[in-house]
Enzyme design. Structure first.
Site, PDB file in Angstrom:
ATOM      1  N   GLY A  33       0.837  -1.204   0.000  1.00 38.53           N
ATOM      2  CA  GLY A  33       0.000   0.000   0.000  1.00 38.53           C
ATOM      3  C   GLY A  33       0.869   1.250   0.000  1.00 38.53           C
ATOM      4  O   GLY A  33       0.642   2.183  -0.781  1.00 38.53           O
ATOM      5  N   HIS A  34       1.894   1.275   0.883  1.00 43.10           N
ATOM      6  CA  HIS A  34       2.803   2.424   0.893  1.00 43.10           C
ATOM      7  C   HIS A  34       3.554   2.528  -0.446  1.00 43.10           C
ATOM      8  O   HIS A  34       3.747   3.623  -0.977  1.00 43.10           O
ATOM      9  CB  HIS A  34       3.862   2.273   1.995  1.00 43.10           C
ATOM     10  CG  HIS A  34       3.337   2.227   3.390  1.00 43.10           C
ATOM     11  ND1 HIS A  34       3.398   1.100   4.170  1.00 43.10           N
ATOM     12  CD2 HIS A  34       2.744   3.180   4.148  1.00 43.10           C
ATOM     13  CE1 HIS A  34       2.883   1.361   5.361  1.00 43.10           C
ATOM     14  NE2 HIS A  34       2.466   2.612   5.375  1.00 43.10           N
ATOM     15  N   GLY A 147      -2.862   7.409   2.103  1.00 43.02           N
ATOM     16  CA  GLY A 147      -3.675   6.252   1.740  1.00 43.02           C
ATOM     17  C   GLY A 147      -5.128   6.448   2.150  1.00 43.02           C
ATOM     18  O   GLY A 147      -5.418   7.044   3.197  1.00 43.02           O
ATOM     19  N   ASP A 150      -6.941   5.032   5.748  1.00 45.91           N
ATOM     20  CA  ASP A 150      -7.214   5.889   6.908  1.00 45.91           C
ATOM     21  C   ASP A 150      -8.098   7.035   6.422  1.00 45.91           C
ATOM     22  O   ASP A 150      -7.636   8.164   6.274  1.00 45.91           O
ATOM     23  CB  ASP A 150      -5.906   6.403   7.496  1.00 45.91           C
ATOM     24  CG  ASP A 150      -5.106   5.289   8.137  1.00 45.91           C
ATOM     25  OD1 ASP A 150      -5.340   4.995   9.303  1.00 45.91           O
ATOM     26  OD2 ASP A 150      -4.275   4.690   7.422  1.00 45.91           O
ATOM     27  N   SER A 187      -2.156  -3.450   5.907  1.00 45.27           N
ATOM     28  CA  SER A 187      -1.885  -2.596   7.062  1.00 45.27           C
ATOM     29  C   SER A 187      -0.641  -3.125   7.759  1.00 45.27           C
ATOM     30  O   SER A 187      -0.431  -4.341   7.822  1.00 45.27           O
ATOM     31  CB  SER A 187      -3.073  -2.674   8.037  1.00 45.27           C
ATOM     32  OG  SER A 187      -2.683  -2.176   9.304  1.00 45.27           O
ATOM     33  N   SER A 188       0.157  -2.199   8.287  1.00 47.97           N
ATOM     34  CA  SER A 188       1.341  -2.639   9.040  1.00 47.97           C
ATOM     35  C   SER A 188       0.915  -3.464  10.253  1.00 47.97           C
ATOM     36  O   SER A 188       1.654  -4.328  10.719  1.00 47.97           O
ATOM     37  CB  SER A 188       2.153  -1.426   9.502  1.00 47.97           C
ATOM     38  OG  SER A 188       2.473  -0.620   8.391  1.00 47.97           O
TER      39      SER A 188
END
Ligand code: PAF
Length: 273
Positions: A33-34, A147, A150, A187-188
């Site tokens: 995602g990042h 993103g 959030d 997600s982390s």
């Protein structure tokens, strides 16, 4: 310092050659995602700077600040491969200098009134706005990319920037939530899930699917039932106006938003409806 042709920056002075960049703020533990946000930034013409800073002020004392994963070498390698020109990995004293007062931005209504993340993590947006404003002051980007996972944070940052264009002369862009093949939003914090919890966590994306095509009341009921059936403890499962996060209106875009926990692991997800 160089890592595969990418600069690693730690001071305010290091940032000067990168003013006007496309900026991707993160807390590290990078995932696809990042990386998709970094790749999006590379399409904007200038260099992409990624910040990696686990911001203490957005965690409450009982939350996972100490546990939060910090695989810096791996993150540097991933950021370089995705096309970042530099990673800014400051010490806490650079972000929050003990001897220099840093102006904390006013919180916009979307950070304090919807009763979503603001209601369940009352410290959160004070910390996010403080750190993002400070990072914008230091990095001085032309644009910043966040993103959509959030979603409330994205609306809060957009509102913060719109409210003070002279302090924040930049454009806010967003990138879509990336999902695993089975639907789980990346997600982390997914790293905290064991195999059984990872299975239960699929209820979030399933609930968002169930909300499609239903009126808001029916959609909220269907999402709640899906999450409770899977054994999750639900903070909220709601349909809201996509921007103000107030009550939904038929003539405006709406968004389904969920926050639910498995033990101490709290997950969020959202999608258009
Ligand atoms: O979304 C995040 O990772 C963080 O909240 C952010 C925007 C980097 C601020 O610490």
């Amino acid at each position: 310092m160089m890592s595969s042709q990418m600069d690693t920056l730690t001071t305010t002075a290091d940032l000067v050659p990168f003013h006007g960049c496309a900026f991707v703020p993160t807390m590290g533990a990078l995932h696809e995602g990042h990386l998709s946000l970094i790749r999006q930034g590379t399409q904007m013409g200038g260099p992409v700077v990624v910040s990696i800073f686990v911001n203490p002020t957005q965690f409450a004392p009982h939350e996972d600040f100490d546990q939060y994963p910090r695989p810096l070498d791996r993150d540097l390698d991933m950021a370089a491969k995705a096309g970042a020109a530099a990673v800014f990995a400051p010490a806490a004293e650079c972000v929050y200098p003990p001897d220099v007062p840093v102006a904390a931005p006013a919180l916009p209504p979307v950070a304090t009134t919807p009763g979503l993340e603001d209601g369940h993590r009352p410290h959160f947006f004070t910390g996010v706005c403080a750190v993002v404003a400070r990072l914008f002051d230091l990095v001085r980007p032309a644009s910043a990319i966040f993103g959509e996972k959030d979603w409330q944070q994205l609306q809060v940052i957009r509102a913060m920037v719109e409210a003070d264009p002279s302090r924040f002369p930049l454009q806010i862009d967003s990138g879509p939530t990336l999902r695993e093949a089975d639907g789980l939003a990346m997600s982390s914090r997914n790293a905290y899930l064991d195999a059984a919890q990872r299975d239960q966590a699929l209820a979030l994306s399933r609930a968002l699917e169930l909300a499609q095509g239903l009126d808001p009341t029916a959609a909220e009921g269907a999402m709640m039932a899906c999450l409770l059936d899977a054994g999750l403890s639900v903070d909220y499962a709601v349909i809201r106006d996509a921007v103000s996060l107030g009550a939904p209106r038929a003539d405006r875009p709406t968004r389904a938003l969920i926050a639910a926990s498995l033990g101490s692991i709290r997950l969020i997800d959202n999608g258009p409806v």
